[in-house]
Design a protein around this motif. Structure first.
Motif, PDB file in Angstrom:
ATOM      1  N   LYS A 212      10.850  -3.494   2.506  1.00  0.00           N
ATOM      2  CA  LYS A 212      10.915  -4.298   3.446  1.00  0.00           C
ATOM      3  C   LYS A 212       9.547  -4.479   4.324  1.00  0.00           C
ATOM      4  CE  LYS A 212      12.922  -1.509   7.017  1.00  0.00           C
ATOM      5  NZ  LYS A 212      12.736  -0.236   6.288  1.00  0.00           N
ATOM      6  N   PRO A 213       9.188  -5.475   4.916  1.00  0.00           N
ATOM      7  CA  PRO A 213       7.969  -5.353   5.602  1.00  0.00           C
ATOM      8  C   PRO A 213       7.928  -4.200   6.628  1.00  0.00           C
ATOM      9  CG  PRO A 213       8.712  -7.493   5.771  1.00  0.00           C
ATOM     10  CD  PRO A 213       9.785  -6.755   5.069  1.00  0.00           C
ATOM     11  N   GLY A 214       6.638  -3.430   6.328  1.00  0.00           N
ATOM     12  CA  GLY A 214       6.465  -2.282   7.293  1.00  0.00           C
ATOM     13  C   GLY A 214       6.540  -0.892   6.486  1.00  0.00           C
ATOM     14  N   ASP A 215       7.123  -1.184   5.312  1.00  0.00           N
ATOM     15  CA  ASP A 215       7.468  -0.028   4.365  1.00  0.00           C
ATOM     16  C   ASP A 215       6.289   0.554   3.847  1.00  0.00           C
ATOM     17  OD1 ASP A 215      10.276   0.207   4.981  1.00  0.00           O
ATOM     18  OD2 ASP A 215      10.647  -0.654   2.891  1.00  0.00           O
ATOM     19  N   LYS A 216       6.025   1.855   3.732  1.00  0.00           N
ATOM     20  CA  LYS A 216       4.998   2.602   3.032  1.00  0.00           C
ATOM     21  C   LYS A 216       5.281   2.588   1.569  1.00  0.00           C
ATOM     22  CE  LYS A 216       2.483   5.271   6.634  1.00  0.00           C
ATOM     23  NZ  LYS A 216       2.283   6.623   6.795  1.00  0.00           N
ATOM     24  N   VAL A 217       4.434   2.078   0.604  1.00  0.00           N
ATOM     25  CA  VAL A 217       4.798   2.086  -0.762  1.00  0.00           C
ATOM     26  C   VAL A 217       3.432   2.661  -1.696  1.00  0.00           C
ATOM     27  CG1 VAL A 217       6.505  -0.168  -0.469  1.00  0.00           C
ATOM     28  CG2 VAL A 217       4.083  -0.519  -0.780  1.00  0.00           C
ATOM     29  N   ILE A 218       4.045   2.680  -2.851  1.00  0.00           N
ATOM     30  CA  ILE A 218       3.135   3.052  -4.037  1.00  0.00           C
ATOM     31  C   ILE A 218       3.171   1.884  -4.915  1.00  0.00           C
ATOM     32  CG2 ILE A 218       2.132   4.373  -5.903  1.00  0.00           C
ATOM     33  CD1 ILE A 218       2.792   6.904  -3.877  1.00  0.00           C
ATOM     34  N   PRO A 219       2.184   1.012  -5.406  1.00  0.00           N
ATOM     35  CA  PRO A 219       2.394   0.018  -6.280  1.00  0.00           C
ATOM     36  C   PRO A 219       2.518   0.719  -7.680  1.00  0.00           C
ATOM     37  CG  PRO A 219       0.533  -0.333  -4.868  1.00  0.00           C
ATOM     38  CD  PRO A 219       0.908   1.294  -4.684  1.00  0.00           C
ATOM     39  N   LEU A 220       3.134   0.362  -8.653  1.00  0.00           N
ATOM     40  CA  LEU A 220       3.497   1.040  -9.962  1.00  0.00           C
ATOM     41  C   LEU A 220       2.658   0.552 -11.117  1.00  0.00           C
ATOM     42  CD1 LEU A 220       7.394   1.543  -9.281  1.00  0.00           C
ATOM     43  CD2 LEU A 220       5.358   3.137  -8.623  1.00  0.00           C
ATOM     44  N   CYS A 221       1.706   1.053 -11.600  1.00  0.00           N
ATOM     45  CA  CYS A 221       1.061   0.486 -12.652  1.00  0.00           C
ATOM     46  C   CYS A 221       1.880   0.627 -13.983  1.00  0.00           C
ATOM     47  CB  CYS A 221      -0.336   1.295 -13.064  1.00  0.00           C
ATOM     48  SG  CYS A 221      -0.180   2.957 -13.181  1.00  0.00           S
ATOM     49  N   LEU A 222       2.901   1.521 -13.905  1.00  0.00           N
ATOM     50  CA  LEU A 222       3.744   1.366 -15.063  1.00  0.00           C
ATOM     51  C   LEU A 222       5.162   1.152 -14.161  1.00  0.00           C
ATOM     52  CD1 LEU A 222       4.691   2.224 -17.965  1.00  0.00           C
ATOM     53  CD2 LEU A 222       5.399   4.251 -17.248  1.00  0.00           C
TER      54      LEU A 222
END
Length: 317
Positions: free
Chosen positions: A28-38
């Motif tokens: 959801k907006p505001g979450d810290k995330v890591i984009p996944l290249c896999l």
């Protein structure tokens, strides 16, 4: 990796969700995330099997578009392509829900961005793919960011002897700082490196890792592990349009040769756990991050890489 052009590159990063599309439930907006290249679609045969992680949704052909066949980037009215499901060299990117994972809100983005690829790939090669055992002897070929992450994984797994191999002796200090017990350069010997390692260790190398991406180094690493019970893991990205030639006797005697993509992790499920381990100080990235640069100095980051003067240069917005 293949790519269509023009393209927004970058595949390793971390950020904060700005907005979400219809039907998105895991962030959801505001979450810290890591984009996944896999990505991890959770439905294909690799995702469903506990031993697989190479999701069929991975963009290995470099199409550079999302599942609906379109790009979310444009320039002057013309499409700009995505890269490796992420395109992190930009202030804002668009990814599919299967290509992003929520992480602990306290995680420092300027450090855990490494978990987006390089660290997870090397660390997982030791911890998950090879399953290094306590008391074992490991050899790591290539002492860049991924190779150093392999060393960290070997150390956490309990290996008692970790030998780093690289032509560039300037890398030895960093390798020892993260856990290597010794380092050698093939340039210092006239005999094959596999023979050198056999003599050094009394023929007790249980695990070898190739983190360079050269066919010759891959076969050297295979020959360097124990002929009966050794495991050799290919971590470096193989050069495209080439074939590997090796003596099948290297495998006939009992060695295991394995490949490792993204460290064997199921990205969406496992990366948040790796972030948690980082926050618990199971390992740190102090020796891996050598430079922190503002994004507008991205060219300097590449120059440092080409000159061999950086391990990881982190770009911050």
């Amino acid at each position: 990796m293949l790519a269509n052009f023009p393209v927004i590159l970058g595949h390793e990063g971390a950020g904060i969700v700005e907005s979400i599309g219809e039907g998105v439930t895991t962030v959801k907006p505001g979450d810290k995330v890591i984009p996944l290249c896999l990505p991890q679609c959770g439905k294909c045969s690799s995702c469903i099997n506990p031993n697989g992680n190479f999701c069929v949704k991975a963009d290995i052909t470099g199409r550079g578009v999302l599942s609906d066949g379109t790009s979310r980037f444009t320039c002057k009215g013309k499409p700009v392509y995505h890269f490796s499901s992420t395109s992190t060299f930009t202030e804002y990117t668009v990814v599919e829900e299967i290509a992003v994972t929520k992480i602990d809100a306290s995680a420092p983005l300027e450090k855990v961005c490494l978990i987006g690829c390089g660290f997870s790939t090397g660390y997982g090669a030791a911890m998950k793919t090879a399953k290094v055992t306590p008391g074992s002897t490991c050899v790591v070929f290539g002492l860049g960011g991924v190779g150093l992450s392999v060393i960290i994984g070997c150390k956490v797994a309990g290996a008692t002897r970790i030998i780093g191999v690289d032509l560039n002796k300037d890398k030895f200090e960093k390798a020892k700082a993260v856990g290597a017990t010794e380092c050698i350069s093939p340039k210092d010997y006239t005999k094959p490196i596999s023979e050198v390692l056999k003599e050094m260790t009394g023929d007790s190398v249980g695990y070898t890792f190739e983190a360079v991406g050269r066919l010759e180094t891959m076969t050297d690493a295979l020959a360097s592990c124990h002929m009966s019970y050794g495991t050799s893991v290919i971590v470096g990205l193989p050069p495209s349009a080439t074939m590997c030639t090796y003596d099948p006797m290297l495998l006939f005697t009992g060695r295991t040769w394995k490949g490792s993509t993204f460290g064997g992790w199921k990205s969406k499920d496992d990366l948040p756990k790796i972030v948690t381990d980082f926050l618990a100080k199971k390992f740190d990235f102090d020796e891996l991050i050598t430079h922190v640069l503002p994004f507008n100095e991205i060219e300097e980051g590449f120059n440092l890489l080409y000159k061999g003067e950086s391990i990881r240069a982190v770009l911050v917005m």
